[in-house]
Design an enzyme around this catalytic site. Structure first.
Site, PDB file in Angstrom:
ATOM      1  N   HIS A   1      -3.933  -4.716  -0.077  1.00  0.00           N
ATOM      2  CA  HIS A   1      -3.487  -5.257   1.206  1.00  0.00           C
ATOM      3  C   HIS A   1      -3.569  -6.780   1.184  1.00  0.00           C
ATOM      4  O   HIS A   1      -4.652  -7.343   1.386  1.00  0.00           O
ATOM      5  CB  HIS A   1      -4.359  -4.713   2.343  1.00  0.00           C
ATOM      6  CG  HIS A   1      -4.076  -3.295   2.690  1.00  0.00           C
ATOM      7  ND1 HIS A   1      -3.086  -2.935   3.585  1.00  0.00           N
ATOM      8  CD2 HIS A   1      -4.643  -2.148   2.271  1.00  0.00           C
ATOM      9  CE1 HIS A   1      -3.060  -1.617   3.694  1.00  0.00           C
ATOM     10  NE2 HIS A   1      -3.989  -1.114   2.909  1.00  0.00           N
TER      11      HIS A   1
ATOM     12  N   CYS B   1       0.837  -1.204   0.000  1.00  0.00           N
ATOM     13  CA  CYS B   1       0.000   0.000   0.000  1.00  0.00           C
ATOM     14  C   CYS B   1       0.872   1.255   0.000  1.00  0.00           C
ATOM     15  O   CYS B   1       1.577   1.510  -0.966  1.00  0.00           O
ATOM     16  CB  CYS B   1      -0.993  -0.022   1.160  1.00  0.00           C
ATOM     17  SG  CYS B   1      -2.331   1.184   0.957  1.00  0.00           S
TER      18      CYS B   1
ATOM     19  N   GLU C   1      -2.606  -8.808   3.375  1.00  0.00           N
ATOM     20  CA  GLU C   1      -2.961  -9.280   4.717  1.00  0.00           C
ATOM     21  C   GLU C   1      -4.451  -9.146   5.008  1.00  0.00           C
ATOM     22  O   GLU C   1      -4.948  -9.685   6.004  1.00  0.00           O
ATOM     23  CB  GLU C   1      -2.134  -8.531   5.779  1.00  0.00           C
ATOM     24  CG  GLU C   1      -2.552  -7.102   6.053  1.00  0.00           C
ATOM     25  CD  GLU C   1      -2.097  -6.086   5.024  1.00  0.00           C
ATOM     26  OE1 GLU C   1      -2.362  -4.897   5.250  1.00  0.00           O
ATOM     27  OE2 GLU C   1      -1.502  -6.468   3.992  1.00  0.00           O
TER      28      GLU C   1
END
Length: 202
Positions: free
Chosen positions: A181, A79, A183
């Site tokens: 992202h 990001c 994650e």
């Protein structure tokens, strides 16, 4: 050991949690010696480009990151961390970036029905294959950002369609960036992180 670079940026806990799910040995650190001896580096980030670069400078991490990358240590920016890999940003004021990948970070142009920030799930479009892109085309991942990396096509691996063709993954040599992202992108994101870890082991 994977070092998640600690410079006060948000979202580090989620990145570490994702790596833990993959049973990867990882640590959040701003220790320059650990950065220089890591198997791989992750530069996360949520927030503004100028503040992030100022904090990296304040902690004396810019030179350590550049030295590590020059040694061939794989580096993954996530990001804001991906945006920091470019030469400069026009967010708030013109700010010099880490300069690994030619390009400028610019505001996403507004378009009716497509609010900025770009927030939510988007499909990925493959532009060129890299060690990280296998199984990614036509998968959906989670984005939260208002700026995009305006870089030459030679460095763009994957895009997403959002008023413009948003670079979703970029790379040059051993430096990689993902605008979304991983994650927060479920199984697809975990697979990408797993591929990065495999790259670090080679």
């Amino acid at each position: 050991m994977i070092i998640v670079i600690d410079y006060g940026a948000g979202n580090t806990a989620n990145v570490l949690r994702a790596l833990e799910k993959l049973q990867v040995k990882a640590e959040l650190s701003s220790d320059k010696d650990k950065i220089l001896s890591a198997d791989g580096l992750i530069l996360p980030g949520v927030g503004a480009f100028p503040a992030a670069m100022a904090e990296l400078e304040r902690r004396g991490l810019i030179l350590a990151i550049k030295k590590a990358a020059s040694k061939g240590i794989p580096l993954l920016g996530i990001c804001l961390g991906m945006q920091l890999l470019t030469e400069k940003s026009l967010e708030h004021s013109e700010t010099k970036g880490l300069g690994f990948i030619p390009g400028v970070c610019r505001k996403i142009p507004p378009e009716k029905g497509l609010p900025v920030p770009h927030m939510g799930w988007n499909d990925l479009i493959l532009k060129q294959a890299t060690p990280l892109t296998a199984d990614l085309p036509n998968q959906s991942v989670y984005f939260v950002h208002s700026y995009f990396t305006d870089v030459p096509a030679a460095y763009i691996d994957v895009t997403a369609d959002y008023s413009i063709e948003v670079p979703a993954m970029i790379h040059k040599d051993n430096v990689y960036g993902v605008q979304f992202h991983p994650e927060k992108s479920g199984t697809v994101g975990l697979r990408l992180l797993e591929k990065f870890v495999s790259l670090c082991k080679k």
